[in-house]
Design an enzyme around this catalytic site. Structure first.
Site, PDB file in Angstrom:
ATOM      1  N   LEU A 208       0.846  -1.200   0.000  1.00  0.00           N
ATOM      2  CA  LEU A 208       0.000   0.000   0.000  1.00  0.00           C
ATOM      3  C   LEU A 208       0.876   1.243   0.000  1.00  0.00           C
ATOM      4  O   LEU A 208       1.706   1.420   0.902  1.00  0.00           O
ATOM      5  CB  LEU A 208      -0.909  -0.012   1.237  1.00  0.00           C
ATOM      6  CG  LEU A 208      -1.852  -1.220   1.349  1.00  0.00           C
ATOM      7  CD1 LEU A 208      -2.430  -1.330   2.757  1.00  0.00           C
ATOM      8  CD2 LEU A 208      -2.974  -1.105   0.314  1.00  0.00           C
ATOM      9  N   HIS A 209       0.682   2.097  -1.013  1.00  0.00           N
ATOM     10  CA  HIS A 209       1.502   3.305  -1.073  1.00  0.00           C
ATOM     11  C   HIS A 209       0.836   4.465  -1.810  1.00  0.00           C
ATOM     12  O   HIS A 209       1.381   5.556  -1.854  1.00  0.00           O
ATOM     13  CB  HIS A 209       2.832   3.004  -1.762  1.00  0.00           C
ATOM     14  CG  HIS A 209       2.684   2.752  -3.241  1.00  0.00           C
ATOM     15  ND1 HIS A 209       2.279   1.537  -3.747  1.00  0.00           N
ATOM     16  CD2 HIS A 209       2.887   3.556  -4.313  1.00  0.00           C
ATOM     17  CE1 HIS A 209       2.235   1.607  -5.057  1.00  0.00           C
ATOM     18  NE2 HIS A 209       2.592   2.824  -5.438  1.00  0.00           N
ATOM     19  N   ARG A 210      -0.336   4.263  -2.398  1.00  0.00           N
ATOM     20  CA  ARG A 210      -0.967   5.328  -3.185  1.00  0.00           C
ATOM     21  C   ARG A 210      -1.294   6.533  -2.308  1.00  0.00           C
ATOM     22  O   ARG A 210      -1.700   6.371  -1.150  1.00  0.00           O
ATOM     23  CB  ARG A 210      -2.253   4.822  -3.834  1.00  0.00           C
ATOM     24  CG  ARG A 210      -2.059   3.729  -4.875  1.00  0.00           C
ATOM     25  CD  ARG A 210      -1.566   4.272  -6.178  1.00  0.00           C
ATOM     26  NE  ARG A 210      -1.409   3.203  -7.163  1.00  0.00           N
ATOM     27  CZ  ARG A 210      -0.887   3.364  -8.358  1.00  0.00           C
ATOM     28  NH1 ARG A 210      -0.464   4.562  -8.723  1.00  0.00           N
ATOM     29  NH2 ARG A 210      -0.783   2.355  -9.202  1.00  0.00           N
ATOM     30  N   PRO A 211      -1.156   7.743  -2.843  1.00  0.00           N
ATOM     31  CA  PRO A 211      -1.476   8.937  -2.058  1.00  0.00           C
ATOM     32  C   PRO A 211      -2.874   8.893  -1.438  1.00  0.00           C
ATOM     33  O   PRO A 211      -3.064   9.304  -0.291  1.00  0.00           O
ATOM     34  CB  PRO A 211      -1.360  10.073  -3.083  1.00  0.00           C
ATOM     35  CG  PRO A 211      -0.377   9.572  -4.088  1.00  0.00           C
ATOM     36  CD  PRO A 211      -0.620   8.086  -4.178  1.00  0.00           C
ATOM     37  N   ASP A 283      -2.635  -1.618  -3.670  1.00  0.00           N
ATOM     38  CA  ASP A 283      -3.138  -0.491  -4.459  1.00  0.00           C
ATOM     39  C   ASP A 283      -2.213  -0.234  -5.643  1.00  0.00           C
ATOM     40  O   ASP A 283      -2.288   0.801  -6.296  1.00  0.00           O
ATOM     41  CB  ASP A 283      -3.310   0.767  -3.603  1.00  0.00           C
ATOM     42  CG  ASP A 283      -2.042   1.183  -2.876  1.00  0.00           C
ATOM     43  OD1 ASP A 283      -0.952   0.686  -3.219  1.00  0.00           O
ATOM     44  OD2 ASP A 283      -2.139   2.022  -1.955  1.00  0.00           O
TER      45      ASP A 283
END
Length: 365
Positions: A208-211, A283
């Site tokens: 998970l890393h999406r803004p 994501d």
């Protein structure tokens, strides 16, 4: 590969997702005798996000590493543009090839267009139709400027046609990242990775890393609660991207005894970890594709995906944080499988060769 004043193709890579896409294209062009220059912008600079890919995928060392590092979208894109403009003016390439949808991609596209250098975009036409995603903006701008648009799925061709891209610019070639996965399939060893990490029994991988998932504290906390609910019944292993580490730490991600947070892994190790998992929560765009080919259930924690073929032809489904735990339980109830039930069209390991054939024809090699 060395820079030369002679006609040459220049590849721009910058971040972890670019490298598995570029490797088969570079290899195929090399086999056709095409002169090439490889530029690494340094957008991702941590060794496991960058250097390890060159080692594991057999990529040649970059001819140029711009070392732009991290920063805001504007600062990072501007730094890449300034450096690439100097390069292109000093040693003008015959064709610039960009990959995916990172800031380095759109920066190179803008510079090439302004200098009237032909531009090819690998992985063109993907659309989430969500302009809050920086990647969507990068995709749309890059495609609008590209002269050659290499698509990975039929829906991408439709999107480009709807946007007015001339049909003779569009080439449906398949997915070069899948070339890399298939070429390295025998090296993805779940047993070795889990032994190194001290993991036993069933586990779920989360990336998970999406803004939209990590920048807002309230949303990050909501996701952490959902991950903890999953961890109540199965171990969750999270190779934590630097971008989300602070936000998730503040939200208490590491406070659950069944959540194992690890550093980002190299390509071979990460795919090995995914291959041995019962499900993946993500994501990321690329992970949706990789799980599709590995037959691993993929739960995409987003309201949309630019890769719908992973839903229609793969193992992927969109989920919300509220529905995550239930979706994981459904995935755990499925029998294990190592292969996809249906393979997306042209995801056959030969996309790099198809791209290289078109490029070689265009540059006269």
């Amino acid at each position: 590969m060395t820079s030369t004043a002679a006609p040459h193709v220049l590849h721009v890579t910058g971040a972890r997702p670019n490298f598995p896409k570029a490797a088969p294209v570079i290899r195929a062009l090399d086999g056709l005798g095409v002169r090439q220059v490889l530029v690494h912008t340094g957008q991702h600079y941590d060794p496991v996000m960058s250097e390890v890919f060159f080692q594991q995928l057999g990529l040649p060392e970059p001819d140029v590493n711009l070392g732009v590092g991290s920063g805001s979208h504007g600062a990072q894109t501007a730094a890449v543009m300034v450096a690439l403009e100097e390069m292109f003016v000093a040693d003008r390439p015959s064709l610039v090839i960009v990959y995916g949808d990172v800031n380095s991609t759109v920066a190179a596209a803008l510079v090439a267009a302004k200098l009237q250098i032909p531009l090819a975009h690998v992985e063109a036409g993907l659309r989430s139709f969500d302009r809050t995603m920086p990647e969507e903006v990068n995709r749309v701008v890059t495609d609008a400027l590209a002269d050659l648009l290499f698509t990975t799925s039929p829906d991408a061709n439709v999107h480009l046609g709807t946007e007015g891209v001339a049909a003779d610019k569009i080439h449906f070639v398949g997915n070069p990242m899948i070339d890399t996965l298939l070429a390295n399939l025998d090296t993805f060893d779940p047993v070795a990775v889990t032994a190194d990490l001290g993991l036993e029994g069933d586990y779920v991988v989360a990336t998970l890393h999406r803004p939209g998932n990590v920048d807002d504290p309230e949303q990050a906390a909501k996701i952490v609660r959902a991950v903890h609910e999953v961890a109540d019944t199965v171990r969750v292993v999270i190779p934590l991207h630097p971008r989300g580490r602070e936000s998730f730490a503040r939200a208490g991600l590491m406070d659950h005894e069944n959540v194992t947070v690890i550093e980002p892994l190299g390509y071979v190790e990460f795919i090995g970890l995914v291959r041995g998992s019962r499900a993946v929560v993500t994501d990321s765009g690329g992970v949706q594709e990789e799980t599709t080919m590995l037959g691993v259930p993929c739960l995409t924690l987003r309201p949309n995906t630019e890769r719908p073929v992973t839903i229609t032809h793969g193992t992927n489904r969109l989920v919300t944080s509220d529905g995550l735990a239930g979706a994981v339980q459904e995935a755990l109830a499925l029998p294990r499988t190592d292969t996809p039930a249906v393979t997306p069209p042209l995801w056959d390991g030969a996309a790099g060769q198809r791209i290289a054939a078109v490029v070689a024809d265009v540059v006269g090699a």
